[in-house]
Design a protein around this motif. Structure first.
Motif, PDB file in Angstrom:
ATOM      1  N   LEU A 152       0.834  -1.210   0.000  1.00  0.00           N
ATOM      2  CA  LEU A 152       0.000   0.000   0.000  1.00  0.00           C
ATOM      3  C   LEU A 152       0.859   1.246   0.000  1.00  0.00           C
ATOM      4  CD1 LEU A 152      -2.670  -1.137   2.603  1.00  0.00           C
ATOM      5  CD2 LEU A 152      -3.115  -0.640   0.184  1.00  0.00           C
ATOM      6  N   SER A 153       1.903   1.233   0.811  1.00  0.00           N
ATOM      7  CA  SER A 153       2.722   2.434   0.911  1.00  0.00           C
ATOM      8  C   SER A 153       3.498   2.710  -0.375  1.00  0.00           C
ATOM      9  CB  SER A 153       3.646   2.301   2.113  1.00  0.00           C
ATOM     10  OG  SER A 153       4.903   2.121   1.826  1.00  0.00           O
ATOM     11  N   GLY A 154       3.663   1.679  -1.221  1.00  0.00           N
ATOM     12  CA  GLY A 154       4.362   1.863  -2.481  1.00  0.00           C
ATOM     13  C   GLY A 154       3.472   2.268  -3.640  1.00  0.00           C
ATOM     14  N   ALA A 202      -2.929   8.136  -6.713  1.00  0.00           N
ATOM     15  CA  ALA A 202      -4.267   7.818  -7.219  1.00  0.00           C
ATOM     16  C   ALA A 202      -4.690   6.411  -6.813  1.00  0.00           C
ATOM     17  CB  ALA A 202      -4.302   7.961  -8.739  1.00  0.00           C
ATOM     18  N   ALA A 203      -3.776   5.448  -6.933  1.00  0.00           N
ATOM     19  CA  ALA A 203      -4.102   4.068  -6.575  1.00  0.00           C
ATOM     20  C   ALA A 203      -4.330   3.926  -5.071  1.00  0.00           C
ATOM     21  CB  ALA A 203      -2.992   3.135  -7.036  1.00  0.00           C
ATOM     22  N   LEU A 204      -3.525   4.625  -4.275  1.00  0.00           N
ATOM     23  CA  LEU A 204      -3.704   4.562  -2.828  1.00  0.00           C
ATOM     24  C   LEU A 204      -5.042   5.172  -2.413  1.00  0.00           C
ATOM     25  CD1 LEU A 204      -2.732   3.935   0.015  1.00  0.00           C
ATOM     26  CD2 LEU A 204      -1.476   6.115  -0.002  1.00  0.00           C
ATOM     27  N   ALA A 230      -7.776   2.737  -3.120  1.00  0.00           N
ATOM     28  CA  ALA A 230      -7.758   1.618  -2.166  1.00  0.00           C
ATOM     29  C   ALA A 230      -8.355   2.030  -0.823  1.00  0.00           C
ATOM     30  CB  ALA A 230      -6.325   1.118  -1.981  1.00  0.00           C
ATOM     31  N   VAL A 231      -8.044   3.252  -0.387  1.00  0.00           N
ATOM     32  CA  VAL A 231      -8.595   3.759   0.877  1.00  0.00           C
ATOM     33  C   VAL A 231     -10.105   3.915   0.768  1.00  0.00           C
ATOM     34  CG1 VAL A 231      -8.649   5.733   2.447  1.00  0.00           C
ATOM     35  CG2 VAL A 231      -6.457   4.898   1.564  1.00  0.00           C
ATOM     36  N   ALA A 270     -15.217  10.152  -2.574  1.00  0.00           N
ATOM     37  CA  ALA A 270     -13.930  10.032  -3.266  1.00  0.00           C
ATOM     38  C   ALA A 270     -12.808  10.614  -2.406  1.00  0.00           C
ATOM     39  CB  ALA A 270     -13.988  10.746  -4.608  1.00  0.00           C
ATOM     40  N   MET A 271     -11.656   9.978  -2.468  1.00  0.00           N
ATOM     41  CA  MET A 271     -10.484  10.373  -1.668  1.00  0.00           C
ATOM     42  C   MET A 271      -9.366  10.863  -2.575  1.00  0.00           C
ATOM     43  SD  MET A 271     -10.832   9.480   1.679  1.00  0.00           S
ATOM     44  CE  MET A 271     -11.793   8.397   2.744  1.00  0.00           C
TER      45      MET A 271
END
Length: 402
Positions: A233-235, A239-241, A244-245, A255-256
Motif C-alpha cells: 500500500l505504501s508503495g 491515485a491508486a492509494l 484503495a482507501v 472520493a479520496m
C-alpha cells in the motif's frame, strides 16, 4: 569544558520532552531542554484526549494547538472482520457524557511546532539544541555530556529521548520488547464528504483501519495491515492509494485523494522494568511504546509528565529535591498500574482482531453490542476512556496551580 547547573534537565525535544520542560519551567524550576526539534512530516497525527487538552491548557499552549486541530465529537466502530458474530456499527457521542469532544486530532508536527514556540519564550527555560553523548550520576545529581563540549548538571534528569533512549540504556534500566506481524501505514487524505467530526474505525481481520477528522474535509488514516500488505500500500502512487482507501472505507467519505505525506510504522511494543533510576525519570516512549491503536501513546506520555510534575511538587513540599529517591519512588508508584493497564488493553484489542477464533469473535461482538445497547455501561466506559476519576494528575484535572 564549561558546566551549567539547573534544577531539572529534559533530554529530547519531541512533544513529550517539550511539554515536560514547559511544565517544570512554569512551576519556577530552572529548567534546560536538550535536543534538536524533529519537524519532519510523516502523515502521523495524534488524537489529544480530554486530559491532554486540560494539560495543554495549563501550559498555556492550547489556543495555538486548537487552531490546527479538529474535534472528535463521535467515535464510530464498524466490525469488518467477516465474523459470524459481527455486530451492527456502534456510535459513541461525546455529548452523552457532557463533553463537546472526546479529543482533538492534530498533525504531530503541528503540535511540536506549537510547543516549541511556547518554549522559546518561557521564562526559566533554556534551550540547548545539541545531542547528549554521556550521562553519569553522583551524590549531588546527574551530569550530562554534550556532543559539542560542555556539561549540564541537574538534580533531576528527565529522559524523553524516545524508544531507543540512550539515557535509559546508560542507567541500566531493563526493557521488554515485542512485535506484531503487522505494520501501520499513515497518510493525510482529502475527501468529498464532510466527516461531521466523526472518527470511524473499521475492525478488520488484519487490524484497525481508522479515519480521524482533521480541519476541513480532511482526515488522517492509520491503516494496520500485514507487513507485506502495508508495504504494498505504501508503495502505490497517490491515485491508486486513494482508491484503495475509498474502497476499504466503503466510500463512507466519498472520493479520496492523498493530501499529505505518508509513513510506514512497524507494529511493536516496549515496556520497562522501572520508570526511574538514580536522579533519572523516564517519560514517553523512553518508558513505553505502543502500536498506533486507541490514541494511547502520546496521551500516556503527557500523563507521565503531569504525574512526574506532581511527584516533584509534592516531594518538594516534604523537603525532598526533584531527583531524590523519595520523589522518584512516588513517580514510580503513580505510573506503574496506569501504564500496565493501557498496555494490556491495546495489546488485547489488537490480538483479538488477529486471532480469528470463534469464541474470541463472539466475546468481542457481544461486548460491542452491549456497549451499543446498554446506556449506563456505555457511559461508564466512555468516561473511563477520556475522564478517568482515579489517579489523574492535577494538571489534567484542569487545576492551573501547584
Amino acid at each position: 569544558m564549561t558546566e551549567s547547573t539547573y534544577d531539572i534537565a529534559v533530554v529530547g525535544a519531541g512533544a513529550v520532552g517539550l511539554s515536560a520542560a514547559l511544565a517544570f519551567a512554569r512551576d519556577g524550576y530552572r529548567t534546560v531542554l536538550v535536543g534538536g526539534l524533529d519537524v519532519r512530516r510523516d502523515g502521523r497525527t495524534v488524537a489529544l484526549l480530554n486530559g491532554s487538552v486540560r494539560f495543554l491548557e495549563a501550559l498555556g499552549v492550547w489556543p495555538a494547538v486548537a487552531a490546527a486541530a479538529a474535534p472528535l465529537e463521535t467515535m464510530r466502530i464498524v466490525d469488518d472482520t467477516g465474523s459470524l458474530f459481527r455486530p451492527p456499527p456502534a456510535a459513541f457521542r461525546a455529548g452523552e457524557i457532557g463533553l463537546d469532544a472526546f479529543g482533538w486530532n492534530i498533525e504531530n508536527v503541528a503540535l511540536v511546532e506549537a510547543l516549541a514556540e511556547a518554549a522559546r519564550t518561557r521564562e526559566a527555560l533554556t534551550l540547548v539544541p545539541e545531542f547528549a553523548t554521556g550521562f553519569a550520576t553522583d551524590e549531588a545529581g546527574a551530569v550530562l555530556t554534550l556532543a559539542e563540549g560542555g556539561t549540564i548538571r541537574a538534580g533531576l534528569m528527565v529522559a524523553a529521548d524516545g524508544r531507543n533512549s540512550k539515557l535509559r540504556q546508560k542507567a541500566g534500566i531493563g526493557t521488554q520488547t515485542w512485535s506484531y506481524p503487522q505494520s501501520a501505514m499513515t497518510v493525510i487524505l482529502a475527501h468529498d464528504r464532510d466527516h461531521r467530526e466523526t472518527s470511524t474505525e473499521f475492525h478488520t481481520r488484519h487490524g484497525p483501519f481508522t479515519l480521524v477528522p482533521l480541519p476541513g474535509r480532511r482526515s488522517s488514516l492509520v491503516w494496520v495491515a500485514s507487513k507485506a500488505e502495508a508495504e504494498r500500500l505504501s508503495g502505490l502512487d497517490d491515485a491508486a492509494l486513494a482508491l484503495a482507501v475509498e474502497r476499504q472505507a466503503q466510500s463512507h467519505l466519498g472520493a479520496m485523494r492523498v493530501d499529505g505525506p505518508r509513513g510506514l510504522v512497524p507494529m511493536s511494543g516496549l515496556s520497562v522494568n522501572r520508570y526511574s533510576s538514580r536522579h533519572l525519570a523516564l517519560v514517553g516512549e523512553a518508558a513505553h511504546v505502543f502500536p498506533p491503536i486507541g490514541a494511547q501513546g502520546l496521551n500516556l506520555g503527557f500523563r507521565d509528565v503531569a504525574s512526574l510534575r506532581d511527584a516533584v511538587i509534592d516531594g518538594g513540599e516534604e523537603g525532598h529535591g526533584p531527583g531524590s529517591d523519595e520523589t522518584l519512588a512516588r513517580y514510580q508508584r503513580g505510573r506503574d498500574l496506569d501504564v500496565r493497564l493501557r498496555t494490556a488493553a491495546v495489546d488485547g484489542l489488537n490480538r483479538t482482531l488477529l486471532t480469528g477464533m470463534i469464541p474470541t469473535d463472539f466475546l468481542r461482538g457481544a461486548g460491542l453490542l452491549a456497549l451499543s445497547n446498554i446506556g449506563p455501561l456505555r457511559r461508564i466506559v466512555m468516561r473511563e476512556g477520556v475522564l478517568p476519576r482515579v489517579g489523574v494528575p492535577r494538571l489534567m484535572q484542569g487545576v492551573s496551580s501547584g
